[in-house]
Every structure is written in C-alpha cells, then in structure tokens.
Design an enzyme around this catalytic site. Structure first.
Site, mmCIF file in Angstrom:
data_model
loop_
_atom_site.group_PDB
_atom_site.id
_atom_site.type_symbol
_atom_site.label_atom_id
_atom_site.label_comp_id
_atom_site.label_asym_id
_atom_site.label_seq_id
_atom_site.Cartn_x
_atom_site.Cartn_y
_atom_site.Cartn_z
ATOM 1 N N VAL A 99 0.846 -1.187 0.000
ATOM 2 C CA VAL A 99 0.000 0.000 0.000
ATOM 3 C C VAL A 99 0.881 1.236 0.000
ATOM 4 C CG1 VAL A 99 -0.315 0.135 2.519
ATOM 5 C CG2 VAL A 99 -2.033 1.090 1.004
ATOM 6 N N GLY A 100 2.052 1.139 0.645
ATOM 7 C CA GLY A 100 2.975 2.275 0.703
ATOM 8 C C GLY A 100 3.694 2.436 -0.624
ATOM 9 N N GLY A 152 -6.252 7.189 8.396
ATOM 10 C CA GLY A 152 -6.667 6.581 7.132
ATOM 11 C C GLY A 152 -7.362 5.249 7.371
ATOM 12 N N ILE A 207 -6.346 2.152 7.652
ATOM 13 C CA ILE A 207 -5.826 1.212 8.647
ATOM 14 C C ILE A 207 -6.194 1.683 10.054
ATOM 15 C CG2 ILE A 207 -3.761 0.136 9.615
ATOM 16 C CD1 ILE A 207 -2.489 0.398 6.782
ATOM 17 N N PRO A 210 -8.517 15.585 4.492
ATOM 18 C CA PRO A 210 -9.907 15.539 4.908
ATOM 19 C C PRO A 210 -10.391 14.087 4.857
ATOM 20 C CG PRO A 210 -9.647 16.702 2.801
ATOM 21 C CD PRO A 210 -8.284 16.303 3.250
ATOM 22 N N ARG A 228 6.061 3.184 8.379
ATOM 23 C CA ARG A 228 7.398 3.025 7.828
ATOM 24 C C ARG A 228 8.361 3.412 8.940
ATOM 25 N NH1 ARG A 228 5.403 0.488 4.660
ATOM 26 N NH2 ARG A 228 5.337 0.626 2.391
ATOM 27 N N HIS A 269 8.484 -6.500 9.897
ATOM 28 C CA HIS A 269 7.599 -5.975 8.848
ATOM 29 C C HIS A 269 6.650 -7.052 8.314
ATOM 30 C CE1 HIS A 269 7.407 -2.503 5.726
ATOM 31 N NE2 HIS A 269 6.232 -3.096 5.828
ATOM 32 N N ILE A 270 5.777 -7.509 9.207
ATOM 33 C CA ILE A 270 4.851 -8.591 8.843
ATOM 34 C C ILE A 270 3.394 -8.144 8.878
ATOM 35 C CG2 ILE A 270 6.464 -10.371 9.638
ATOM 36 C CD1 ILE A 270 4.731 -10.698 12.157
ATOM 37 N N SER A 321 1.029 -6.962 6.946
ATOM 38 C CA SER A 321 -0.024 -7.394 6.020
ATOM 39 C C SER A 321 -0.093 -8.914 5.906
ATOM 40 C CB SER A 321 0.224 -6.791 4.631
ATOM 41 O OG SER A 321 1.432 -7.292 4.083
HETATM 42 C C1 GLV Z 1 3.732 -2.694 3.510
HETATM 43 O O1 GLV Z 1 4.456 -2.120 4.250
HETATM 44 C C2 GLV Z 1 2.929 -2.052 2.537
HETATM 45 O O2 GLV Z 1 3.131 -0.862 2.246
HETATM 46 O O3 GLV Z 1 2.054 -2.737 1.982
#
Ligand code: GLV
Ligand code: GLV
Length: 353
Positions: free
Chosen positions: A82-83, A163, A165, A188, A261, A313-314, A316
């Site tokens: 997503v990032g 957002g 999440i 917004p 991040r 970094h797990i 997702s």
């Molecule tokens: C994971 O860090 C992503 O951006 O999906």
C-alpha cells in the site's frame, strides 16, 4: 508482439500466469529458487529494457535510473504494497506512467497486527516469552505482581494518521471500551463520527456510541494518549513525526506502536526515551534501516529490549491479505494495459495517489 511484463518477485497469485497462458502477455520472471527474494538492482535494470509493465515490491526503488532503463515502452509500475515511498511518484507521473498499489485489502491485517503489538508490549510479552524460551521460568515462578502491565480497556488511544488502517484499528478497539480516541490527519476524511462508524470504507464498522472521537493536534495527542499508533504514509512531512519532542511530551506510562514506515519514528530518540523511562514501551513492525537490523541494535540491547516488541515488517501477513494484494498487484498491471480479464477482481489504480 504481446506486452512484456517484468515480474521482480514471485507472488502468491496466478493472475499473470493465466494471462500469459492465454497469450496476452509475456512474463520475465525470476529463477524459481530465488523468486521470492529481492532481486539485485543489476538484475532489475538489465531486464527492464522494452517492458510495458513492472511488478515490484518495497525493495525496488523506482527512480530516473529505473525509468530510463525501461525506456518509452513502460506504461505501468505496480507495487505489492500500500505504501509507495519507494516510488518517485512525481517523476513517474510526469512520464505518463501509471502506478498501482494495494490499498484497502490490507487494512484489517495491519490493524490486527497493531492490536497485537499493543497487547504484546503492555503485557510484557517480549520479556515473558524470552524468559520461557531461555529456560528461566523456574527462576520466575508466578508472583502477585509478576509481568504486570496496563489493561487496554478504558484508555485514551491516539492515532497519528486516520486513514483506512487507523479506522479499521479503531473498530477493533471498540470492544476494549476506550475512554477516548484522538487522531491527527493531514487529509480531509470521509469519516464522520456522526454516522456512528469509523469510516464508510471500513467493513463492518462498529457503532461508537459513548466513545469520544476527536481530531487534535500532534502535541496534544502526545500528551493525552496512553497508546499512540503511528499509521501515516512516509513523506517529507511525516518523517520523524515521532521525534524527541513528541516522545518527551508523552506520558511516562504511554506506549508507541509503529506499523507504517521506520522513518516516521526517530529511532535514536526512541531508544533514549526507553532507556530513560520517559515512555513505557514500543511495539514496532517497521524500523529505520530495516532489514539490516543486528542483535546489537540499540533497541535490542539489554537496557531497552524488555520494553520493545520488534517484528520484521509482517503487518499485512495474513494468508488472505497477501493473496489479495498479489492478485490486485497483477490486476493493476493488466488493467493499465487494457488487458484485464472481465472476471478478474476489481483493479484499483491510482487510488489515494
Ligand atoms: C507494507 O508495508 C505495505 O506498504 O504494503
Ligand atoms: C493465576 O494463575 C491465578 O490463578 O490467579
């Protein structure tokens, strides 16, 4: 000739394979035995010339060198994330190349991990687990005050960024009956507390009756929150959004959880805050300098590590989400090239970008 797609990682999906089998695209893939690993930069650059699409992950930096290597044939770059801080978005768009990412499908998975990290650090799970794994339980039998930590119930929860999440996480937290939810936002939101849900985008939103939800400024959030969740995209305005000043403003009993991040939190300042007991603990799924984190890292040193849950970094990483991300990544490529199977899942292009 059919369009060539460079697939920098083997992913848990058959979307592109099916398109290749149907003769719609030609795939350039990694060797089977290392397909999931990050390719070398040389491998990427040497395979880019003439491709129409590139499928990448966070480790593949998309900059002028990358685009120049591909040349004018490149129409779409699609990342399984997503990032998109690894993509020079302005440059890519200035060349008329489309960008695909995977918003939406990972919100719940990352939110679940945030809750897990918060529970882990508040309940001292890192040190409790290590005690058992190292065979030291016999020296730490149950006592009336062993491994205590605050309950999540009734607390003030802060969200840096509100957002998808964060909103999914807010819904997960409702059963803990938080006293108050406070958030900062730079955009917004579609969110409207008056509709009784944390965001129309969030599936199965809980009613939030009786829970105060407030948009506050960053330093105010630092002062009141018992747990701060960092869920902003990384960009120049959010780099080190949790810095020395923010940490100093937090309560000594408060925790910070980062699943965005690594660059959003000043690691050196965080280590100092933990060592000096200026905050109570940190749950991190991301960290500056990842993945090159050694056991000698300041946050893993004996004077810090008992207050830290650091995961590689797990966020997702549910089976369902990774499959959905992989499908969406591939569908984004096919969609941008006008080749999407009509029965394929909805491709999300340029969302939020
Ligand atoms: C994971 O860090 C992503 O951006 O999906
Ligand atoms: C703890 O194990 C208890 O019985 O209270």
């Amino acid at each position: 000739p059919v369009p060539k797609i460079l697939v920098c990682r083997t992913m848990p999906t058959s979307v592109l394979k099916a398109a290749a089998a149907a003769g719609k695209v030609e795939l350039i893939t990694r060797p089977d035995d290392e397909g999931e690993q990050a390719p070398s930069r040389d491998w990427v650059l040497s395979h880019l010339p003439g491709v129409s699409g590139a499928v990448i992950c966070l480790s593949e930096h998309v900059d002028a060198e990358f685009l120049d290597a591909a040349g004018p044939s490149l129409k779409v770059v699609s990342t399984m994330s997503v990032g998109y801080d690894h993509i020079d978005l302005a440059l890519v768009k200035s060349r008329g190349i489309r960008v695909g990412n995977t918003p939406g499908v990972l919100d719940d998975a990352v939110a679940e991990l945030c809750l897990l990290l918060a529970l882990m650090v508040t309940r001292q799970v890192p040190v409790a687990l290590r005690t058992v794994q190292e065979g030291r339980w016999p020296s730490f039998p149950w006592t009336p005050t062993c491994f205590m930590g605050p309950s999540m119930a009734g607390k003030t929860i802060g969200f840096l960024g509100f957002g998808n999440i964060s909103q999914s996480l807010a819904n997960l937290l409702v059963p803990f009956k938080p006293k108050r939810l406070v958030y900062t936002t730079s955009r917004p939101r579609k969110f409207d507390a008056a509709d009784g849900y944390f965001g129309s985008l969030v599936r199965g939103g809980f009613p939030v009756e009786g829970i105060a939800v407030e948009n506050v400024d960053k330093m105010q959030l630092a002062e009141v929150a018992d747990v701060v969740f960092v869920l902003v995209d990384l960009n120049p305005t959010t780099k080190h959004i949790v810095d020395k000043e923010f940490l100093a403003a937090m309560k000594t009993s408060a925790y910070v959880v980062n699943a965005s991040r690594g660059g959003t939190v000043d690691t050196a300042a965080l280590a100092e805050a933990l060592r000096t007991n200026s905050i109570a603990g940190a749950g991190l799924d991301v960290i500056e300098g990842e993945p090159d984190i050694q056991a000698s890292h300041p946050l893993l040193a004996p004077d810090c590590r008992d207050k830290v849950a650091l995961l590689p970094h797990i966020g997702s990483g549910t089976t369902e989400t990774r499959q959905a991300m992989a499908d969406m990544t591939m569908n984004n490529v096919l969609g941008a090239l006008g080749l999407r199977d009509e029965h394929g899942k909805e491709a999300v292009m340029d969302a939020e970008l």
